[in-house]
Design a protein around this motif. Structure first.
Motif, PDB file in Angstrom:
ATOM      1  N   MET A 227       0.848  -1.199   0.000  1.00  0.00           N
ATOM      2  CA  MET A 227       0.000   0.000   0.000  1.00  0.00           C
ATOM      3  C   MET A 227       0.879   1.243   0.000  1.00  0.00           C
ATOM      4  N   GLU A 228       0.430   2.295  -0.709  1.00  0.00           N
ATOM      5  CA  GLU A 228       1.173   3.549  -0.739  1.00  0.00           C
ATOM      6  C   GLU A 228       1.315   4.106   0.675  1.00  0.00           C
ATOM      7  N   THR A 229       2.450   4.742   0.924  1.00  0.00           N
ATOM      8  CA  THR A 229       2.726   5.228   2.274  1.00  0.00           C
ATOM      9  C   THR A 229       1.653   6.199   2.749  1.00  0.00           C
ATOM     10  N   TYR A 230       1.157   7.063   1.862  1.00  0.00           N
ATOM     11  CA  TYR A 230       0.198   8.072   2.317  1.00  0.00           C
ATOM     12  C   TYR A 230      -1.133   7.459   2.751  1.00  0.00           C
ATOM     13  N   LYS A 231      -1.374   6.214   2.392  1.00  0.00           N
ATOM     14  CA  LYS A 231      -2.604   5.539   2.801  1.00  0.00           C
ATOM     15  C   LYS A 231      -2.444   4.757   4.101  1.00  0.00           C
ATOM     16  N   LEU A 232      -1.239   4.727   4.658  1.00  0.00           N
ATOM     17  CA  LEU A 232      -0.977   3.949   5.871  1.00  0.00           C
ATOM     18  C   LEU A 232      -1.207   4.798   7.124  1.00  0.00           C
ATOM     19  N   PRO A 233      -2.230   4.522   7.918  1.00  0.00           N
ATOM     20  CA  PRO A 233      -2.467   5.301   9.136  1.00  0.00           C
ATOM     21  C   PRO A 233      -1.298   5.270  10.105  1.00  0.00           C
ATOM     22  N   SER A 234      -0.494   4.204  10.065  1.00  0.00           N
ATOM     23  CA  SER A 234       0.616   4.062  11.015  1.00  0.00           C
ATOM     24  C   SER A 234       1.863   4.840  10.600  1.00  0.00           C
ATOM     25  N   ALA A 235       1.906   5.304   9.363  1.00  0.00           N
ATOM     26  CA  ALA A 235       3.087   6.020   8.888  1.00  0.00           C
ATOM     27  C   ALA A 235       3.148   7.414   9.509  1.00  0.00           C
ATOM     28  N   PRO A 236       4.367   7.935   9.774  1.00  0.00           N
ATOM     29  CA  PRO A 236       4.496   9.291  10.312  1.00  0.00           C
ATOM     30  C   PRO A 236       3.858  10.328   9.375  1.00  0.00           C
ATOM     31  N   LEU A 237       3.326  11.383   9.967  1.00  0.00           N
ATOM     32  CA  LEU A 237       2.603  12.407   9.217  1.00  0.00           C
ATOM     33  C   LEU A 237       3.428  12.962   8.061  1.00  0.00           C
ATOM     34  N   GLU A 238       4.662  13.392   8.344  1.00  0.00           N
ATOM     35  CA  GLU A 238       5.457  14.031   7.303  1.00  0.00           C
ATOM     36  C   GLU A 238       5.802  13.060   6.176  1.00  0.00           C
ATOM     37  N   GLU A 239       5.960  11.782   6.493  1.00  0.00           N
ATOM     38  CA  GLU A 239       6.223  10.794   5.442  1.00  0.00           C
ATOM     39  C   GLU A 239       4.996  10.621   4.549  1.00  0.00           C
ATOM     40  N   ARG A 240       3.822  10.670   5.150  1.00  0.00           N
ATOM     41  CA  ARG A 240       2.599  10.549   4.360  1.00  0.00           C
ATOM     42  C   ARG A 240       2.439  11.749   3.430  1.00  0.00           C
ATOM     43  N   VAL A 241       2.713  12.941   3.961  1.00  0.00           N
ATOM     44  CA  VAL A 241       2.608  14.153   3.144  1.00  0.00           C
ATOM     45  C   VAL A 241       3.593  14.094   1.979  1.00  0.00           C
ATOM     46  N   ALA A 242       4.840  13.765   2.284  1.00  0.00           N
ATOM     47  CA  ALA A 242       5.870  13.729   1.243  1.00  0.00           C
ATOM     48  C   ALA A 242       5.567  12.676   0.184  1.00  0.00           C
ATOM     49  N   ASP A 243       5.095  11.528   0.610  1.00  0.00           N
ATOM     50  CA  ASP A 243       4.796  10.462  -0.349  1.00  0.00           C
ATOM     51  C   ASP A 243       3.659  10.880  -1.286  1.00  0.00           C
ATOM     52  N   LEU A 244       2.611  11.455  -0.716  1.00  0.00           N
ATOM     53  CA  LEU A 244       1.476  11.870  -1.549  1.00  0.00           C
ATOM     54  C   LEU A 244       1.891  12.979  -2.505  1.00  0.00           C
ATOM     55  N   LEU A 245       2.635  13.947  -1.995  1.00  0.00           N
ATOM     56  CA  LEU A 245       3.057  15.071  -2.831  1.00  0.00           C
ATOM     57  C   LEU A 245       3.900  14.581  -4.006  1.00  0.00           C
ATOM     58  N   SER A 246       4.713  13.581  -3.769  1.00  0.00           N
ATOM     59  CA  SER A 246       5.589  13.071  -4.840  1.00  0.00           C
ATOM     60  C   SER A 246       4.802  12.387  -5.947  1.00  0.00           C
ATOM     61  N   ARG A 247       3.590  11.976  -5.665  1.00  0.00           N
ATOM     62  CA  ARG A 247       2.774  11.269  -6.642  1.00  0.00           C
ATOM     63  C   ARG A 247       1.852  12.202  -7.435  1.00  0.00           C
ATOM     64  N   MET A 248       1.794  13.463  -7.040  1.00  0.00           N
ATOM     65  CA  MET A 248       0.822  14.381  -7.615  1.00  0.00           C
ATOM     66  C   MET A 248       1.377  15.109  -8.832  1.00  0.00           C
ATOM     67  N   THR A 249       0.492  15.340  -9.797  1.00  0.00           N
ATOM     68  CA  THR A 249       0.862  16.182 -10.939  1.00  0.00           C
ATOM     69  C   THR A 249       0.740  17.636 -10.533  1.00  0.00           C
ATOM     70  N   LEU A 250       1.273  18.536 -11.345  1.00  0.00           N
ATOM     71  CA  LEU A 250       1.166  19.970 -11.069  1.00  0.00           C
ATOM     72  C   LEU A 250      -0.299  20.383 -11.003  1.00  0.00           C
ATOM     73  N   ARG A 251      -1.115  19.864 -11.915  1.00  0.00           N
ATOM     74  CA  ARG A 251      -2.540  20.223 -11.906  1.00  0.00           C
ATOM     75  C   ARG A 251      -3.213  19.770 -10.613  1.00  0.00           C
ATOM     76  N   GLU A 252      -2.876  18.606 -10.121  1.00  0.00           N
ATOM     77  CA  GLU A 252      -3.464  18.117  -8.885  1.00  0.00           C
ATOM     78  C   GLU A 252      -3.011  18.937  -7.683  1.00  0.00           C
ATOM     79  N   LYS A 253      -1.753  19.368  -7.693  1.00  0.00           N
ATOM     80  CA  LYS A 253      -1.279  20.226  -6.600  1.00  0.00           C
ATOM     81  C   LYS A 253      -2.018  21.560  -6.597  1.00  0.00           C
TER      82      LYS A 253
END
Length: 769
Positions: A1-27
């Motif tokens: 499962m992607e890190t940003y979907k893991l409730p147990s993952a640290p907050l900043e890791e979830r943010v960074a993982d999700l941001l890395s997957r986003m396109t400019l339009r999505e951001k």
């Protein structure tokens, strides 16, 4: 499962993982809050459907950062009980919105639902508190913290996540229509209530926002809107950097320290720089100096107004983003950020920074892990009996007794007939203020209803309208005079109104448009500024006609700003000031008039004699000499902190733990204890707000005539006395020195304690090198 979907993952890791997957339009989509929430759905009987406009907005941004006002109800939105979302349906519709966004976007990023709650949730069935001036008049932040906790529980139970709270504006210009949104004219008072709002709505652990009764707080407005030139809404603030820090920033700093999730930038400008383009404010002070890591939201359509500086939407968006704005509100400009990157106006790293702040808040709220809300919870939470009791107590404590000649109040003894007269006696909406939702039939209590419910059974209560708020007609005078002539006492309920009307005119950000000569009864609220603080219409003439009957007159002033009441006070035996007191206000006023409750409110703002005295706020700079007007007294009608009770309080034995303290000691944490004895010398129990002020001289810069540095509200029985203590340390005695550094400086300080800013005991404290 992607890190940003893991409730147990640290907050900043979830943010960074999700941001890395986003396109400019999505951001960029995460930075936009373009849609009015009431355009996202349509009601068909008892069912609700999402609109094509909502679906298109989600598709444009590859998701949705936030949706404003899904539950908002008022004449501007056009939402009422026929077409809107009541409490019982709220969670179902919120879940529909959330489900669509999750299932029809690539990454399934939930949407923030933001709601207005300047004095309670502006939604169908939402509980409405007294306006902020009333909250400030309680001088009871602990009570307001309890009230704000109930507001948060109502909002979250309906499926929303962010509350927009008016807290930061300091009322230096009472001609301003939004005066009612201020806690008062003093920065210390505003700071304490701002803390109460944040703690009440976010809890004692503000980083944990995923509880079912907590919401993220966005404090508005940053800053200095209460000092608008001429009292004109969004006008420039002619203040310097020291004035900014001494008066207009302390409440914001208190909110940041309490853990507020966000701030909303103000419409105005300071020294030629609009707040939405003020990097020194939004980044330099807020983030770099204070260490704030939360969200900065734009006010409605404000980024688009920067076109006057930049010429294009792309460059306006680039300017606001670079200055520190993260999330827009209804703007076109922020929707062009993708193009602004291609044009070289914006670096994608700036988009990432802002998008991360939006995503971080969504994770903190638990939206990725629990995006839906139980559909029946709101039924038991919204309008709970516990909240109603708290709301009633706020209304009781918010009223300020200004005059009580010959103990006309409370109304006791053989009062066989009471005449209740005036435009605010039996109009519920006139006592609710601006940012008010449509009310269900039977909700709330008017002043007339409150008087009837509290009057003894044998007392007859008669009613006459008399006149309107702004209307010039005197057609109702004869009925009012007749009612007063046959009464033992006449209660005139006068004042103002911020009640909007369906079919009225509004700006694109919802501000009311009331043109000169308009038949609207609004004389207060956003967009409704006054040049003259006298009561509107023919209210003064009505009062004169009633007073001429010889019947004792009690005036109840229901208002959203401090009106100039000199004529009113002279014609009445008693005057009770009731800042728009909310749905429970009528009951509270009835209890106060009959002595069921004892007035304890204190003025959070100075009461002027005339508009020509302005500015009249108490903490003006001390010129070192007296300068008086020739044509009227320079003193205000009533001073800041003033308020009577049905009992009396005496102050004695003021003492300081030491009379000399050095700047070095203060910088190292030393504090001076201030102690005073307060006694209830009257015949009934009552509450007194003990106020601590300082007046400093010989400190190298011009200081203020007085500065509030502490207050305690205490209850005393007849004959009971109590010692009240305050502490003065660096935070209270330091100043912004010539180098604009906050520090202790040598000076002579008059420490003043009393029941208002004028009548005090004093003792001197010397601050040495």
């Amino acid at each position: 499962m992607e890190t940003y979907k893991l409730p147990s993952a640290p907050l900043e890791e979830r943010v960074a993982d999700l941001l890395s997957r986003m396109t400019l339009r999505e951001k960029v989509g995460q930075l936009n809050q373009r849609m009015y929430g009431w355009d996202a759905y349509v009601r068909k009987g008892e069912t609700f459907e999402l609109t094509d406009a909502f679906r298109d907005e989600v598709a444009k941004g590859g998701g949705m950062g936030a949706l404003y006002g899904l539950f908002r109800s008022d004449p501007w939105s056009g939402v009422n009980y026929d077409n809107g979302i009541a409490a019982a349906d709220s969670a179902r519709v919120a879940n529909m919105v959330q489900q669509y966004v999750l299932e029809h976007t690539r990454l399934g990023i939930p949407v923030l639902l933001t709601e207005e709650c300047p004095h309670g949730h502006q939604a169908l069935d939402g509980t409405l508190l007294p306006v902020n001036l009333g909250a400030g008049a309680t001088w009871n932040p602990e009570l307001m913290e309890r009230a704000y906790a109930h507001v948060a529980a109502e909002i979250r139970s309906r499926g929303a996540h962010v509350g927009l709270v008016s807290a930061l504006d300091i009322l230096q210009e009472p001609r301003w229509g939004r005066s009612e949104e201020c806690y008062g004219e003093d920065p210390y008072l505003a700071a304490r209530f701002t803390e109460a709002a944040v703690r009440g709505m976010q809890g004692d652990e503000p980083q944990k926002l995923d509880a079912p009764d907590r919401v993220a707080v966005v404090l508005k407005h940053l800053c200095a809107q209460g000092a608008a030139q001429g009292g004109r809404n969004a006008g420039p603030a002619a203040i310097g950097p020291r004035e900014l820090r001494e008066i207009h920033l302390p409440a914001a700093r208190a909110g940041a320290l309490a853990g507020a999730a966000g701030f909303m930038a103000a419409y105005n400008e300071i020294d030629g720089v609009p707040c939405h383009a003020n990097r020194d404010l939004l980044t330099g002070i807020l983030r770099e100096e204070w260490g704030f890591e939360g969200l900065v939201m734009a006010d409605g359509c404000a980024v688009d107004r920067l076109l006057a500086l930049t010429g294009t939407y792309e460059s306006a968006a680039a300017l606001a983003l670079a200055s520190g704005v993260d999330l827009s509100l209804w703007d076109t400009a922020f929707s062009t950020l993708e193009e602004a990157v291609r044009l070289g106006w914006v670096q994608e790293a700036e988009i990432d920074r802002a998008a991360a702040r939006v995503l971080r808040l969504k994770f903190r709220l638990g939206l990725f892990d629990r995006p839906y809300v139980p559909e029946l919870r709101a039924i038991s939470v919204v309008g709970s009996p516990e909240f109603r009791d708290v709301n009633l107590q706020v209304a009781r404590e918010s009223a300020v007794l200004l005059k009580n000649e010959g103990d006309l109040l409370p109304i006791v003894g053989r009062t066989r007939r009471i005449a209740v007269i005036g435009p605010n006696a039996d109009r519920l909406y006139n006592q609710l203020g601006d940012y008010t939702s449509v009310q269900r039939e039977g909700t709330g209590t008017t002043v007339l209803q409150g008087i009837r419910s509290c009057a003894p059974e044998e007392t007859e209560v008669v009613y006459a309208l008399g006149c309107g708020i702004r209307d010039r007609s005197k057609a109702g005078f004869a009925e009012a005079v007749e009612a007063a002539q046959g009464a033992d006492v006449a209660v005139l309920v006068l004042g103002g109104s911020s009640a909007r009307e369906f079919g009225g005119d509004f700006e694109d950000n919802g501000a009311a448009i009331v043109k000169e000569g308009s038949p609207s009864e609004m004389d207060c609220g956003e967009g409704v500024d006054l040049a003259d603080l006298s009561l509107g219409g023919v209210q003064r003439e009505l009062l004169e006609a009633v007073a001429a009957t010889g019947t004792p007159v009690v005036a109840v002033i229901v208002q959203g700003r401090p009106h100039a009441l000199l004529d009113v006070v002279d014609l009445c035996g008693a005057v009770l000031c009731a800042w728009y007191p909310g749905t429970e206000g009528g009951r509270a006023i009835g209890e106060l008039l009959f002595g069921i409750a004892n007035p304890s409110g204190k003025l959070p703002v100075t009461m002027p004699r005339s508009s020509a005295q302005l500015p009249v706020y108490y903490n003006q700079k001390d010129p070192g000499r007296t300068r008086n007007y020739v044509d009227m007294p320079s003193a205000p009608l009533y001073p800041f902190g003033y308020g009577l009770s049905y009992t009396q309080f005496a102050y004695a034995h003021l003492s300081l733990s030491r009379e000399v303290v050095s700047t070095a000691e203060l910088e190292n944490g030393e504090r001076v204890k201030v102690r005073v004895e307060v006694e209830n010398t009257g015949a009934r129990s009552g509450a007194e707000t003990v106020q601590l002020y300082i007046r400093a001289r010989e400190s190298g810069i011009t200081r203020r005539i007085a500065e509030l540095k502490g207050f305690h509200k205490i209850e005393l029985n007849p004959g009971e006395s109590r010692f009240v203590e305050f502490m003065l340390g660096l935070e209270e005695l330091g100043i912004w020195n010539r180098e604009l550094r906050f520090a202790a400086v040598p000076c002579i300080v008059s420490v003043q304690v009393g029941g208002d800013s004028r009548d005090t005991l004093s003792a001197d404290l010397t601050v040495t090198v």
